[in-house]
Design an enzyme around this catalytic site. Sequence first.
Site, mmCIF file in Angstrom:
data_model
loop_
_atom_site.group_PDB
_atom_site.id
_atom_site.type_symbol
_atom_site.label_atom_id
_atom_site.label_comp_id
_atom_site.label_asym_id
_atom_site.label_seq_id
_atom_site.Cartn_x
_atom_site.Cartn_y
_atom_site.Cartn_z
ATOM 1 N N ASP A 1 0.845 -1.199 0.000
ATOM 2 C CA ASP A 1 0.000 0.000 0.000
ATOM 3 C C ASP A 1 0.882 1.252 0.000
ATOM 4 O O ASP A 1 0.875 2.021 0.959
ATOM 5 C CB ASP A 1 -0.952 -0.008 1.219
ATOM 6 C CG ASP A 1 -0.219 -0.046 2.552
ATOM 7 O OD1 ASP A 1 0.964 -0.447 2.589
ATOM 8 O OD2 ASP A 1 -0.836 0.350 3.569
ATOM 9 N N ASP B 1 6.850 1.109 1.854
ATOM 10 C CA ASP B 1 6.473 0.168 0.788
ATOM 11 C C ASP B 1 7.273 0.473 -0.478
ATOM 12 O O ASP B 1 7.676 -0.440 -1.209
ATOM 13 C CB ASP B 1 4.986 0.301 0.436
ATOM 14 C CG ASP B 1 4.073 0.051 1.606
ATOM 15 O OD1 ASP B 1 3.579 -1.061 1.759
ATOM 16 O OD2 ASP B 1 3.865 0.996 2.395
ATOM 17 N N ASN C 1 -2.368 2.768 3.518
ATOM 18 C CA ASN C 1 -1.748 4.068 3.798
ATOM 19 C C ASN C 1 -2.520 5.210 3.126
ATOM 20 O O ASN C 1 -2.557 6.330 3.625
ATOM 21 C CB ASN C 1 -0.294 4.073 3.322
ATOM 22 C CG ASN C 1 0.592 3.255 4.248
ATOM 23 O OD1 ASN C 1 0.371 3.215 5.456
ATOM 24 N ND2 ASN C 1 1.590 2.600 3.686
ATOM 25 N N THR D 1 2.846 -6.128 2.721
ATOM 26 C CA THR D 1 3.372 -5.030 3.543
ATOM 27 C C THR D 1 2.294 -3.963 3.778
ATOM 28 O O THR D 1 2.612 -2.816 4.081
ATOM 29 C CB THR D 1 4.614 -4.388 2.878
ATOM 30 O OG1 THR D 1 4.225 -3.851 1.607
ATOM 31 C CG2 THR D 1 5.732 -5.407 2.689
ATOM 32 N N PHE E 1 -0.570 -0.688 12.593
ATOM 33 C CA PHE E 1 -1.448 -0.162 11.540
ATOM 34 C C PHE E 1 -1.995 -1.235 10.591
ATOM 35 O O PHE E 1 -3.212 -1.319 10.365
ATOM 36 C CB PHE E 1 -0.705 0.925 10.741
ATOM 37 C CG PHE E 1 -1.516 1.506 9.621
ATOM 38 C CD1 PHE E 1 -2.466 2.489 9.856
ATOM 39 C CD2 PHE E 1 -1.359 1.048 8.314
ATOM 40 C CE1 PHE E 1 -3.234 3.006 8.826
ATOM 41 C CE2 PHE E 1 -2.120 1.566 7.278
ATOM 42 C CZ PHE E 1 -3.056 2.549 7.532
ATOM 43 N N ASN E 2 -1.115 -2.050 9.974
ATOM 44 C CA ASN E 2 -1.577 -2.981 8.935
ATOM 45 C C ASN E 2 -2.616 -3.971 9.479
ATOM 46 O O ASN E 2 -3.571 -4.324 8.782
ATOM 47 C CB ASN E 2 -0.402 -3.773 8.347
ATOM 48 C CG ASN E 2 0.504 -2.911 7.495
ATOM 49 O OD1 ASN E 2 0.095 -1.859 7.010
ATOM 50 N ND2 ASN E 2 1.738 -3.344 7.328
ATOM 51 N N HIS F 1 9.912 0.046 7.941
ATOM 52 C CA HIS F 1 9.307 -1.256 8.265
ATOM 53 C C HIS F 1 9.346 -2.279 7.125
ATOM 54 O O HIS F 1 9.809 -3.405 7.284
ATOM 55 C CB HIS F 1 7.824 -1.070 8.619
ATOM 56 C CG HIS F 1 7.550 -0.049 9.661
ATOM 57 N ND1 HIS F 1 7.664 -0.304 11.001
ATOM 58 C CD2 HIS F 1 7.140 1.239 9.569
ATOM 59 C CE1 HIS F 1 7.343 0.780 11.689
ATOM 60 N NE2 HIS F 1 7.023 1.728 10.849
ATOM 61 N N ASP F 2 8.735 -1.907 5.991
ATOM 62 C CA ASP F 2 8.361 -2.917 4.995
ATOM 63 C C ASP F 2 9.537 -3.650 4.336
ATOM 64 O O ASP F 2 9.438 -4.865 4.077
ATOM 65 C CB ASP F 2 7.455 -2.285 3.921
ATOM 66 C CG ASP F 2 6.123 -1.835 4.510
ATOM 67 O OD1 ASP F 2 5.759 -2.328 5.591
ATOM 68 O OD2 ASP F 2 5.456 -0.995 3.886
HETATM 69 C C1 BDR Z 1 3.103 -0.224 8.577
HETATM 70 O O1 BDR Z 1 2.055 0.743 8.387
HETATM 71 C C2 BDR Z 1 2.370 1.615 7.327
HETATM 72 O O2 BDR Z 1 2.364 2.935 7.772
HETATM 73 C C3 BDR Z 1 3.735 1.239 6.814
HETATM 74 O O3 BDR Z 1 3.752 1.265 5.400
HETATM 75 C C4 BDR Z 1 3.986 -0.147 7.355
HETATM 76 O O4 BDR Z 1 3.587 -1.151 6.435
HETATM 77 C C5 BDR Z 1 3.810 0.078 9.877
HETATM 78 O O5 BDR Z 1 2.928 -0.032 10.943
HETATM 79 CA CA CA Z 2 2.990 -0.622 4.143
#
Ligand code: BDR
Ligand code: CA
Length: 310
Positions: A10, A15, A39, A124, A165-166, A239-240
Amino acid sequence: MPVPVILDCDPGHDDALAILLAAASPALDLLAITTCGGNQTVEKCTLNARRVCSVAGITDVPIARGAEGPLMRSLHIGEYVHGVSGLDGPEWGDPTVPESEESAHALIVRLLRESLEPVVLIPTGPLTNIALVLASHPELKPKIREIVLMGGSTERGNDTPYAEFNIRVDPEAADIVFRSGVPVTMCGLNVTHQALATPDVLDRLRALGTRMGDLCVELLTFFSASYLKTWGFTSPPVHDPVAVARVIDPSLVEVIPAPVSIETQGRYTAGATCVDLHHLTGEPDNALVAMRLDTPRFWDLLIGAIASYA
Ligand code: BDR
Ligand code: CA
């Protein structure tokens, strides 16, 4: 032989870096990039995937649009982290690579069917697309070697006090994925917070002296401001790409097996990943949980990948 993978994302700043890493790695055969709402709206995330591939010259990987929103909830977007476009910071021209005519769902199903060897899925973003494939085509589970996802945490959350979040965007989809019986590796915040884009990392990217190096600095500068404002981080966690790195070189990310359940009901905790690190519940292990990142080697890998673009 390169591992066949599908990156379901996303984009999103981190990403975007995951796309660059996956497409550059000789260890992976990137079959497709699929998108979902997260996102930003799925429309913006799909445009962003096309923008990234266009500037990078990634022209041979189909980009397919997926779910607009979660299975059972309305979409909650990450504009507060990624901006109005979902990829704020750099100036993006019009993308030159097209969007696939197939939907993400149709493309993932077709690629799994056609692949001679099992495919690794790397989500991701929210897990909506993956859950829809698992639920509609359970017969394809043996064609999925593993799902290596960025999401969740062994600790607390980021989008809510307890949820990452994800997972929090679509907890019901995450529940389907973790219960699917397909091998799952969870790269959560506890490990991705070990991948901080420090000033030294930004210097190394600038020193590449390339358009792509500069573009990544612009992305990370915007991302850095969001992380400072919302969470007080002085360097933002990338993160991703950690999930992609785990597939490229498993020795970069140490994992332990554990039972993981998804909270779908909690009044304050929906989307929390309940990771039973000490096997208190008696539930069977259903995931490998990432615990430790080899940070120096991770940055060497990611910066090396970025260096391969003009
Ligand atoms: C995740 O949430 C999004 O903001 C980032 O792309 C990442 O995949 C981190 O919590
Ligand atoms: Ca992401």
